[in-house]
Design a protein around this motif. Structure first.
Motif, mmCIF file in Angstrom:
data_model
loop_
_atom_site.group_PDB
_atom_site.id
_atom_site.type_symbol
_atom_site.label_atom_id
_atom_site.label_comp_id
_atom_site.label_asym_id
_atom_site.label_seq_id
_atom_site.Cartn_x
_atom_site.Cartn_y
_atom_site.Cartn_z
ATOM 1 N N GLU A 1 26.434 134.986 -6.934
ATOM 2 C CA GLU A 1 25.615 133.881 -7.862
ATOM 3 C C GLU A 1 26.159 132.459 -7.903
ATOM 4 O OE1 GLU A 1 25.055 137.876 -9.973
ATOM 5 O OE2 GLU A 1 26.615 136.944 -8.690
ATOM 6 N N ALA A 2 27.704 132.554 -7.661
ATOM 7 C CA ALA A 2 28.305 131.049 -7.810
ATOM 8 C C ALA A 2 27.921 130.223 -6.819
ATOM 9 C CB ALA A 2 29.747 131.220 -7.859
ATOM 10 N N ILE A 3 27.794 130.872 -5.487
ATOM 11 C CA ILE A 3 27.438 129.813 -4.365
ATOM 12 C C ILE A 3 25.721 129.849 -4.084
ATOM 13 C CG2 ILE A 3 27.169 130.236 -1.765
ATOM 14 C CD1 ILE A 3 29.721 131.807 -1.941
ATOM 15 N N GLN A 4 25.147 130.552 -4.622
ATOM 16 C CA GLN A 4 23.632 130.415 -4.833
ATOM 17 C C GLN A 4 23.521 129.201 -5.662
ATOM 18 O OE1 GLN A 4 21.282 133.799 -5.866
ATOM 19 N NE2 GLN A 4 19.408 132.776 -6.023
ATOM 20 N N LEU A 5 24.209 129.093 -6.926
ATOM 21 C CA LEU A 5 23.904 128.276 -7.820
ATOM 22 C C LEU A 5 24.424 126.671 -7.190
ATOM 23 C CD1 LEU A 5 22.508 127.610 -10.731
ATOM 24 C CD2 LEU A 5 24.994 127.717 -11.814
ATOM 25 N N PHE A 6 25.473 127.083 -6.542
ATOM 26 C CA PHE A 6 25.875 125.460 -6.043
ATOM 27 C C PHE A 6 24.920 125.074 -4.980
ATOM 28 C CE2 PHE A 6 28.410 123.773 -1.982
ATOM 29 C CZ PHE A 6 28.915 122.644 -2.803
ATOM 30 N N GLN A 7 24.295 126.173 -4.272
ATOM 31 C CA GLN A 7 23.173 125.543 -3.242
ATOM 32 C C GLN A 7 22.054 124.961 -3.961
ATOM 33 O OE1 GLN A 7 22.823 129.250 -1.289
ATOM 34 N NE2 GLN A 7 24.370 128.962 0.461
ATOM 35 N N GLU A 8 21.772 125.456 -5.157
ATOM 36 C CA GLU A 8 20.615 125.173 -6.192
ATOM 37 C C GLU A 8 21.042 123.665 -6.429
ATOM 38 O OE1 GLU A 8 19.376 127.554 -9.144
ATOM 39 O OE2 GLU A 8 19.197 129.261 -7.662
ATOM 40 N N MET A 9 22.229 123.582 -6.945
ATOM 41 C CA MET A 9 22.918 122.069 -7.468
ATOM 42 C C MET A 9 22.510 121.124 -6.248
ATOM 43 S SD MET A 9 26.557 121.369 -8.574
ATOM 44 C CE MET A 9 27.163 119.901 -9.200
ATOM 45 N N ILE A 10 23.007 121.472 -5.232
ATOM 46 C CA ILE A 10 22.855 120.465 -4.021
ATOM 47 C C ILE A 10 21.526 119.895 -3.808
ATOM 48 C CG2 ILE A 10 23.201 120.136 -1.502
ATOM 49 C CD1 ILE A 10 25.519 121.991 -1.793
ATOM 50 N N ALA A 11 20.498 121.136 -3.748
ATOM 51 C CA ALA A 11 19.314 120.912 -3.452
ATOM 52 C C ALA A 11 18.355 120.025 -4.743
ATOM 53 C CB ALA A 11 18.347 122.365 -3.498
ATOM 54 N N TRP B 1 26.410 122.129 -14.484
ATOM 55 C CA TRP B 1 26.275 122.897 -13.149
ATOM 56 C C TRP B 1 27.809 123.515 -12.857
ATOM 57 C CZ3 TRP B 1 21.981 123.714 -10.294
ATOM 58 C CH2 TRP B 1 20.776 123.364 -10.383
ATOM 59 N N SER B 2 28.655 122.570 -12.934
ATOM 60 C CA SER B 2 30.042 122.998 -12.688
ATOM 61 C C SER B 2 30.510 124.246 -13.596
ATOM 62 C CB SER B 2 31.019 121.952 -12.622
ATOM 63 O OG SER B 2 30.777 120.934 -12.077
ATOM 64 N N SER B 3 30.163 124.002 -14.861
ATOM 65 C CA SER B 3 30.607 125.164 -15.692
ATOM 66 C C SER B 3 29.917 126.304 -15.506
ATOM 67 C CB SER B 3 30.113 124.573 -17.140
ATOM 68 O OG SER B 3 30.784 123.483 -17.749
ATOM 69 N N MET B 4 28.816 126.335 -15.118
ATOM 70 C CA MET B 4 27.857 127.719 -14.879
ATOM 71 C C MET B 4 28.460 128.405 -13.564
ATOM 72 S SD MET B 4 25.809 129.624 -16.422
ATOM 73 C CE MET B 4 26.037 131.227 -15.742
ATOM 74 N N ILE B 5 28.685 127.588 -12.543
ATOM 75 C CA ILE B 5 29.355 127.841 -11.474
ATOM 76 C C ILE B 5 30.646 128.411 -11.710
ATOM 77 C CG2 ILE B 5 30.069 127.133 -9.102
ATOM 78 C CD1 ILE B 5 28.019 125.165 -8.914
ATOM 79 N N ALA B 6 31.482 127.805 -12.375
ATOM 80 C CA ALA B 6 32.746 128.334 -12.845
ATOM 81 C C ALA B 6 32.808 129.742 -13.524
ATOM 82 C CB ALA B 6 33.675 127.389 -13.704
ATOM 83 N N ALA B 7 31.867 130.033 -14.256
ATOM 84 C CA ALA B 7 31.725 130.997 -15.129
ATOM 85 C C ALA B 7 31.295 132.236 -14.079
ATOM 86 C CB ALA B 7 30.595 131.028 -16.287
ATOM 87 N N TYR B 8 30.344 132.161 -13.129
ATOM 88 C CA TYR B 8 30.230 132.928 -11.999
ATOM 89 C C TYR B 8 31.398 133.400 -11.436
ATOM 90 C CZ TYR B 8 25.264 133.194 -13.063
ATOM 91 O OH TYR B 8 23.779 133.224 -13.431
#
Length: 667
Positions: free
Chosen positions: A364-374, A349-356
């Motif tokens: 997209e980074a923030i949206q994926l972070f929210q999906e990670m928490i969910a 998850w962290s790698s994909m967020i960092a890529a964005y």
């Protein structure tokens, strides 16, 4: 002279792939693997006693206590060997119990070095290095004769504590006790110094070793690689190939890591060809390292080739392949790989967020972070650093504050230095300079990055005095500034109109600190001189730059000419910019504004015509606002928002009120 990455292939090699492969194939017959040590790993031990033989099949503490009871009833627990077997199970096995091991240890009369080593090793295994060291001190005070393994285990304890000074004391004891030539002890000393970031001391121990095995070489190579000294790592690997030592899986993984740091694809192909031609059965870890290396070297095709050849792919395989796509800028394939993963961990998850975040796609980074928490995945330090970077790009102060309150104040994640730096940067770029300064002042430890971020933050917000005061404090504590520091310092001088001070700091960069000014530093000084009417001096500085002036330098000069109304010099700077970046709409706008300031309307038309002929379109301005944890984006004349009608109605009312009050817009 050979370039640094190729220095490992000296003399006759001359970076010849086939020759290096021949050496590899000649020196390396197979990759040796060592099984993980177990509590009863002594294969030479033959146990014939019926009660003691039950230990071989013992699989729980309940079973162990039953065997111990029978040994006690038979009077065997008073003997050191049976007691040591019980102790070893309690201290070293997976179902063991360190508290019970201590009780057993205290009942053993006159424990020998093996028993002392077992209890020290058990403490290390239980992540209790302080207890292990205390036990070692008791051993020393009891004048127990130590063996080489004693020093190996106590060095592990100091390694866990990150106590380099005490470890050096153990090194002295090793020398006095006559274990300097002991292979296991030598390997442990090399690893101890390497893990504490002292490759120089590690190399001294390595060079003095009378005997070296594959562990010795691998540990030293890994020490260089971990300290981002890939050239030294590969040079040592080349020396290893010239001996009879056979590298193993771990050695090759370490070498591949060094090649990844260099980004030299040819070296990676050499090692990969060797692995294939030598018939080594590559482990998943080794194949994962190859995928990661090819990705970092920018070769997605080779990374995909290795990935597709893997019979078993774990989460690290998928993450490495995803990172390879991201490294090459193909975020769509990276996300596709992310979505297709059968398993994901926090690193994925962290790698994909960092890529964005690193690709300037903060939404997209923030949206994926929210999906990670969910998805109920706990973020790690690196996750938050990337998300905070995205927050800084968007100016998302509310989310940044929530992250601090939830994860830092909530004691979920420890506020390490790099994370604190990310928070300061986010606060500053989101407009809360007070929160940034407060966190900076609360940091128990700061590195040069911390100071740079705060100096740049003050400069960006126009607090020139505070920025320069911080720089003086930085020098007072003898922390060496770097080139980024001086970008902040010169920017602060520019915002504060401090021409003389800006000149002085620019000169001190090289004369006092030995830092060669880069293009960005020249651009800052040109901007400073130009804003205060010193156009001739600014132009002279551009002409005398030691490197070819870039768009930042000419852009600063053009902007100064616009402000001072110097059309002749401005036209010259504009022509230079057109040659450098003919597709940049900002240059045309700046030129047109310069002519408009002097009411040269014909020249304004010429610039607009040239812009049209070259097919250059002005970049559409946009703005965003965060409301109730949702971002709203607007462009010029935008009607796409679902509340556009209400927004424009409100704007018309505001304009009407302004007109009633007599407001006249500037022409």
């Amino acid at each position: 002279m050979l370039s640094p990455p190729l220095e490992i292939i000296s003399g006759a090699l001359r970076f010849h792939p086939h020759l290096l492969c021949c050496i590899l194939l000649r020196r390396l017959s197979s990759s040796s693997t060592s099984s993980k040590p177990k509590w009863n790993s002594n294969n030479n031990l033959v146990v014939t006693h019926p009660i003691l033989s039950l230990m071989e099949s013992c699989d729980s503490m309940l079973h162990l206590k039953q065997i111990q009871a029978r040994l006690t009833t038979a009077g065997l627990m008073s003997h050191r060997f049976p007691a040591s077997r019980v102790l070893a199970f309690c201290a070293l096995s997976d179902p063991g119990d360190m508290a019970h091991a201590v009780l057993v240890f205290r009942q053993i009369p006159h424990p020998n070095p093996y028993i002392w080593n077992t209890i020290i090793r058990g403490y290390n295994r239980a992540n209790l290095p302080t207890s292990a060291i205390s036990c070692f001190r008791r051993m020393v005070c009891s004048h127990v004769e130590m063996d080489g393994r004693t020093f190996v285990f106590v060095l592990k304890s100091f390694e866990q504590l990150r106590d380099s000074k005490a470890g050096e004391g153990i090194h002295c004891m090793v020398f006095k006790a006559g274990f300097s030539s002991h292979l296991l002890v030598g390997n442990s000393l090399v690893q101890f110094y390497a893990r504490h970031g002292d490759p120089t001391s590690a190399r001294k121990v390595f060079d003095l070793m009378c005997e070296r095995d594959v562990v010795s070489w691998t540990t030293m190579i890994n020490g260089y690689s971990d300290r981002e000294m890939p050239n030294e790592a590969l040079r040592l690997f080349y020396q290893m190939l010239r001996t009879d030592t056979q590298p193993n899986d771990v050695t090759l993984i370490t070498v591949i890591s060094a090649i990844s740091q260099l980004g030299v694809i040819q070296l990676g192909r050499l090692i990969h060809n060797y692995i294939k031609q030598s018939g080594i059965k590559a482990s998943n870890n080794l194949l994962n390292a190859l995928v990661d290396m090819y990705g970092k070297c920018g070769s997605v095709a080779h990374a995909k080739e290795v990935f597709d050849s893997m019979l078993v792919r774990d989460v690290f395989s998928w993450t490495s392949m995803m990172n390879a796509y991201a490294k090459c800028g193909n975020l769509d394939l990276a996300r596709q790989s992310f979505d297709n993963m059968p398993q994901k961990n926090e690193v994925t998850w962290s790698s994909m967020i960092a890529a964005y975040s690193q690709s300037n796609r903060p939404q997209e980074a923030i949206q994926l972070f929210q999906e990670m928490i969910a998805a109920d995945v706990k973020p790690i330090n690196a996750t938050l650093v990337s998300v905070l970077s995205a927050c800084a790009l968007l100016g998302s102060l509310d989310l940044g504050r929530w992250i601090y309150n939830h994860y830092i104040d909530g004691k979920i994640i420890k506020l390490r230095m790099n994370l604190a730096n990310a928070f300061i940067d986010m606060y500053a770029k989101s407009g809360d300079i007070i929160a940034a300064a407060k966190l900076f002042n609360q940091m128990p430890e700061r590195d040069v990055v911390s100071w740079n971020i705060m100096i740049l933050a003050y400069a960006m917000h126009g607090y020139s005095k505070e920025a320069l005061s911080l720089f003086e404090h930085m020098k007072w504590i003898c922390l060496m500034p770097d080139d980024v520091t001086f970008v902040g310092v010169l920017s602060a001088c520019c915002h504060g109109g401090l021409v003389a001070e800006g000149r002085r700091h620019f000169e001190h960069m090289k004369s006092i600190f030995g830092i060669e000014p880069k293009g960005v530093h020249y651009a800052c000084l040109i901007d400073l001189l130009g804003k205060f009417g010193l156009l001739n001096e600014a132009h002279e500085l551009v002409r005398n730059m030691p490197m070819e002036p870039d768009s930042a330098a000419w852009g600063a000069l053009l902007n100064a000419c616009r402000m001072q109304g110097n059309l002749e010099l401005g036209k010259y700077a504009g022509d230079m910019l057109f040659d450098l970046e003919p597709g940049d709409s900002g240059i045309y706008v700046l030129m047109a504004n310069m002519y408009a300031t002097r009411r040269e309307w014909d020249d304004v038309k010429k610039v607009r015509k040239l812009m049209k002929e070259r097919g250059v379109k002005k970049t559409t301005g946009h703005s965003s606002i965060e409301l109730h944890e949702r971002f709203h984006y607007f462009c010029c004349a935008d009607v796409s928002h679902f509340q556009s009608e209400e927004i424009y109605t409100m704007l018309e009312n505001i304009y009407m009120q302004l007109n009633i009050e007599g407001y006249v817009p500037l022409s």
